[in-house]
Design an enzyme around this catalytic site. Structure first.
Site, PDB file in Angstrom:
ATOM      1  CE  LYS A   2      -2.203   0.419   4.078  1.00 51.73           C
ATOM      2  NZ  LYS A   2      -2.654   0.219   5.498  1.00 51.73           N
ATOM      3  CB  SER A  34      -6.084   2.026   5.445  1.00 49.83           C
ATOM      4  OG  SER A  34      -5.038   1.340   6.098  1.00 49.83           O
ATOM      5  CB  SER A  81      -5.787  -1.018   7.926  1.00 50.42           C
ATOM      6  OG  SER A  81      -6.516   0.148   8.136  1.00 50.42           O
TER       7      SER A  81
END
Ligand SMILES: CCCCCCCC/C=C\CCCCCCCC(N)=O
Length: 519
Positions: free
Chosen positions: A124, A199, A223
């Protein structure tokens, strides 16, 4: 008081149900489809891909080309992959192939020294990767390029793995729908009208769609586990202080948050969790005793169907049924008599997470130039007319940071004490051989924007961060809407291997990752 809380709860659910009806009218049920997976190598665990590369059954270049093709095929529908380093990755893949071809090391030596040699992976965009953007979805950081690589990515590179690019996140990684004003919104591969979670939402989607061989996520409120759950893959948040949090933005600012925050693997196959965590943990992996065998039949299994919090949605019946089936499966297959729990303090998951997450620095300081409640409200108006770099939920979260406890005050300390009480209760229950089965989330993937109506559903994962315990999100097939469902398994500190043993067992029993809808 109790009666009023009930009334508010019922009202909230009624409003959320009406909103859901309108969401369904707006989005419909047919999103864009992604193409079927045609390359078998994408349907293999990372450990097998690595073995095939080492044994010259396939080259690293071929695997990388396959991943690049797949990313290009799915990304217009999913918008999950946001920046590539394909050229550099190709150079590294050629080098890996040259090392193997040279015969200077046997496959056994390579397995020991570089277990993931030539295997492409993604992470990410809140993780620093030298030469790539490092925005965390924050418009103020749009031109920021990382000048060094995060520890965890470096460790994976040292194991021979090849980073191929970055995946999308919510603004500042602090929401459970992946959307920001730099890269837009990410869509669920099982139904593009639905969220991917957050996330590590871009990572969840690319893994489910088989665009890279494995992924790296991070988790301070769920997340890793929420996007793994919404996208039907496995994701593990490790024991506190196991994997270095270096090179991540936002960084954990307090000792407490360093314990809440964990970086871990996101994968299609449970067998990859253990070796990847072993590498990601570096020297600290020895405390996890990952090679100690685990006998699932000897585990003490506890489970709970719901937190019973009135701030959170009731658990969907598909998830409850799946958990019951898991309990039955463990009984029939392993003669394990799981015990149902009703842990009272789990009802307080939302206030414990929200209040102990307070820091000296205010949330808006990370995402806005001007600070204070007035500045946030002005920015909200700008958002409504489409002129703000911030997302609406980013601004709501900034506003909510001005309510509740202040870092270090009495309210903060009260909730830290509650967290410690719950920590003790979990430690006593789990001992050295216990696991706790619990919903990862109360509903399957919602429509885009719908989390605004059900903001605190993330607390099923968030509370486990407060305890610093390891937890794996395990897929258990598709529910009645054709969306992934599953549970999380939690074990005591440094007993991550128990979570992995349960994940591997339930993958055998329930089928694990299922290829998403095909066009
Ligand atoms: C419209 C009503 C909005 C109510 C207020 C919502 C305030 C939300 C505050 C915090 C939500 C945090 C969600 C955390 C999700 C995962 C975080 C992570 N990086 O692990």
């Amino acid at each position: 008081m109790g009666f009023m809380v009930q009334v508010v709860h019922v009202l909230r659910l009624a409003i959320a149900s009406v909103a859901r009806f309108f969401f369904s009218l707006y989005y419909g049920n047919e999103g864009a489809k992604i193409p079927a997976i045609t390359d078998d190598i994408l349907k293999k665990p990372a450990v097998e891909v690595a073995k095939k590369i080492r044994n010259k059954e396939i080259t690293s270049v071929e695997v990388l080309e396959t991943c690049i093709r797949r990313i290009k095929d799915v990304n217009s529908a999913l918008n999950c992959f946001i920046e590539d380093r394909f050229e550099l990755a190709m150079k590294e893949a050629r080098e890996a192939d040259a090392l193997i071809q040279s015969g200077s090391k046997t496959p056994e030596q390579l397995e020991k020294e570089k277990p993931f040699l030539g295997v492409p992976f993604t992470t990410k965009d809140c993780m620093a990767v030298k030469g790539l953007h490092h925005t965390s979805g924050v418009v103020l950081r749009k031109d920021l390029i990382a000048d060094r690589t995060a520890d965890v990515i470096r460790l994976l590179e040292e194991s021979g793995a090849i980073i191929i690019g970055l995946t999308n996140v919510p603004e500042l990684c602090m929401w459970w729908e992946t959307h920001n004003h730099l890269y837009g919104r990410t869509n669920n591969p099982y139904n593009t009208t639905r969220i991917v979670g957050g996330s590590s939402g871009g990572e969840g989607a690319i893994q489910a769609a088989a665009g890279s061989i494995f992924g790296v996520g991070s988790d301070i409120g769920g997340s890793i586990r929420m996007p793994s759950y919404f996208n039907g893959i496995f994701g593990h948040k490790p024991s506190k202080h196991t994997v270095s949090n270096d090179g991540q933005f936002p960084a954990a600012e307090t000792e407490l948050h360093d314990a809440f925050l964990g970086i871990g693997p996101m994968v299609r196959y449970a067998v990859d969790l253990k070796p990847l965590l072993g590498i990601m943990a570096g020297e600290k992996s020895s405390k996890l005793k990952l090679n100690e065998p685990v006998n699932v039949g000897k585990l003490k299994v506890y489970y709970q169907f719901s937190s019973d919090s009135l701030l959170v949605d009731p658990v969907d019946k598909d998830i409850t049924e799946a958990l019951k089936k898991v309990v039955e499966y463990l009984k029939v297959k392993h003669n394990v008599n799981a015990e149902e729990k009703k842990i009272e303090l789990l009802k307080k998951s939302v206030p414990i997470w929200m209040n102990t997450m307070k820091e000296k620095k205010k949330y808006e300081e990370h995402i806005m130039v001007n600070h204070g409640v007035f500045a946030i409200i002005v920015e909200m108006f700008k958002n409504i007319i489409g002129c703000s770099g911030n997302t609406l939920i980013g601004l709501i979260t900034a506003l909510s940071d001005h309510t509740g406890a202040e870092y270090g005050d009495e309210k903060y300390k009260y909730h830290v004490a509650l967290k410690e009480k719950l920590e003790k209760e979990f430690a006593e229950m789990l001992g050295d051989d216990g696991v706790f089965l619990y919903p990862t989330h109360p509903t399957p993937a919602l429509y885009h924007n719908e989390p605004l109506m059900r903001p605190f559903n993330f607390s099923y994962t968030g509370i486990i961060n407060c305890l610093g315990l390891p937890a794996t999100s395990i897929p258990l097939g598709l529910g009645r809407e054709g969306l992934p469902i599953g549970i999380q398994v939690v074990s005591n500190l440094n007993n991550d291997r128990l979570c992995f043993a349960v994940a591997e067992e339930l993958e055998k029993g329930f089928g694990g990752w299922i290829e998403p809808q095909k066009s």
